[in-house]
Design a protein around this motif. Structure first.
Motif, PDB file in Angstrom:
ATOM      1  N   LEU A 169       5.031   7.216  -7.016  1.00  0.00           N
ATOM      2  CA  LEU A 169       5.599   6.167  -7.863  1.00  0.00           C
ATOM      3  C   LEU A 169       4.602   5.692  -8.915  1.00  0.00           C
ATOM      4  N   GLY A 170       3.439   6.342  -8.945  1.00  0.00           N
ATOM      5  CA  GLY A 170       2.426   5.966  -9.920  1.00  0.00           C
ATOM      6  C   GLY A 170       1.659   4.719  -9.505  1.00  0.00           C
ATOM      7  N   ILE A 171       0.882   4.183 -10.424  1.00  0.00           N
ATOM      8  CA  ILE A 171       0.099   2.976 -10.162  1.00  0.00           C
ATOM      9  C   ILE A 171       1.032   1.770 -10.167  1.00  0.00           C
ATOM     10  N   GLN A 172       0.972   0.985  -9.087  1.00  0.00           N
ATOM     11  CA  GLN A 172       1.852  -0.170  -8.943  1.00  0.00           C
ATOM     12  C   GLN A 172       1.040  -1.419  -8.590  1.00  0.00           C
ATOM     13  N   PRO A 173       1.443  -2.599  -9.102  1.00  0.00           N
ATOM     14  CA  PRO A 173       0.761  -3.848  -8.735  1.00  0.00           C
ATOM     15  C   PRO A 173       0.931  -4.141  -7.246  1.00  0.00           C
ATOM     16  N   VAL A 174      -0.088  -4.727  -6.640  1.00  0.00           N
ATOM     17  CA  VAL A 174      -0.022  -5.119  -5.230  1.00  0.00           C
ATOM     18  C   VAL A 174       0.485  -6.557  -5.175  1.00  0.00           C
ATOM     19  N   CYS A 175       1.777  -6.697  -4.931  1.00  0.00           N
ATOM     20  CA  CYS A 175       2.408  -8.017  -4.912  1.00  0.00           C
ATOM     21  C   CYS A 175       3.845  -7.868  -4.432  1.00  0.00           C
TER      22      CYS A 175
END
Length: 313
Positions: A169-175
């Protein structure tokens, strides 16, 4: 008396909540501080909530003056984030940088840990409690009188719904999955901050953030605050009191009345319609708490330990 304060629409003075996510070394902290500097008249009006073991102090000399800093240590519960935000607001900070909000979601004592606290004999995650805590944090974040810049960690995410064929899913924010879309504007830092992937940029802020190519900095912050300042001005004391009353609604009528009783007659006159709206909101919080066998008033007590009176004048 209804639940709304219906009035003619006017362009009011807004507050910006900005989300900046990125992997380690992407420049999110540096960028956040530079944007914040463009939004204030002096560096001391900036607050920095540091959850990264005093790493924020490493940036103490990048601005043309000292900014305010406070360290938040575990547990990184939503309620502790809320208290920290309120403390910076009370300190008179105009722009708050939070680095990092990711701990609220998956740090020690954060939402994920709260969900996995064992309740009795059940081993099932308690996401009802965890999400309630997170929603309360979001309410404090969005109701604050400060402009707030949220820094978030990011990492590669993979979908394992089909273990035999995982999908990147690629780079994703941790939140929390909707967090970045609750912001006024949100973006993902790339190429050490030189480029950005916009997740949410409203049309009225496109000129501030540019095309996603090139560093963001003080000029970005200046354009953001210029847009904010085009709104109709309100007495900052009244704005602050409105914010405090809204935040107090979750404690029921006792929370609202505790603030109302501290106001001057002139302030009460200006806030009469706001009080009525908060009263309706507080009563709904009480109704929901009763359904969940909770008593939000227990958090608001007089010095002698008695629950404060709850009848609004």
């Amino acid at each position: 008396m209804g639940i709304l304060n219906i009035r003619l629409a006017k362009r009011g003075e807004s507050k910006a909540i900005i989300g900046i996510a990125g992997v380690s070394g992407s420049g999110k902290t540096y960028t956040a501080l530079k944007i914040a500097r463009g939004m204030v008249s002096k560096a001391s009006e900036i607050g920095f909530l540091d959850t990264e073991n005093k790493r924020g102090s490493l940036y103490a000399d990048i601005l043309d003056g000292e900014f305010m800093i406070g360290d938040l240590y575990p547990p990184f519960s939503p309620s502790r984030y809320r208290d920290a935000i309120k403390e910076f607001q009370e300190a008179g900070v105009k722009v708050l940088v939070i680095d990092s909000v990711s701990h609220e979601w998956e740090g020690e004592g954060g939402v994920d840990d709260i969900a996995n606290i064992k309740m009795g004999k059940s081993n099932m995650p308690n996401w009802i409690l965890a999400k309630r805590e997170h929603k309360a944090f979001m309410n404090t974040l969005l109701q604050s009188t400060m402009n707030i810049i949220c820094c978030l960690r990011a990492r590669e995410k993979t979908d394992f719904k089909n273990p035999k064929e995982p999908v990147s899913l690629g780079i994703q924010p941790v939140c929390e999955k909707n967090f970045m879309f609750e912001m006024t504007a949100s973006l993902l830092m790339e190429n050490e901050g030189k480029t950005q992937k916009f997740l949410k940029i409203p049309e009225f802020l496109r000129s501030a953030f540019g095309t996603g190519s090139g560093y963001l900095g003080e000029a970005t912050g200046k354009k953001i605050i210029d847009w904010i300042n085009t709104g109709e001005k309100e007495d900052p004391v009244i704005t602050k009191l409105k914010s405090e009353m809204l935040m107090a609604c979750e404690f029921g009528l006792a929370g609202v009345i505790a603030i109302w009783n501290t106001l001057t007659p002139a302030q009460k006159k200006k806030l009469e319609s706001h009080k009525n709206m908060c009263k309706e909101s507080a009563e709904e919080y009480e109704r929901q708490a009763k359904m969940a066998d909770e008593t939000p008033q227990d958090s608001i007590r007089n010095p002698d330990g008695q629950i404060a009176p709850v009848n609004l004048p």
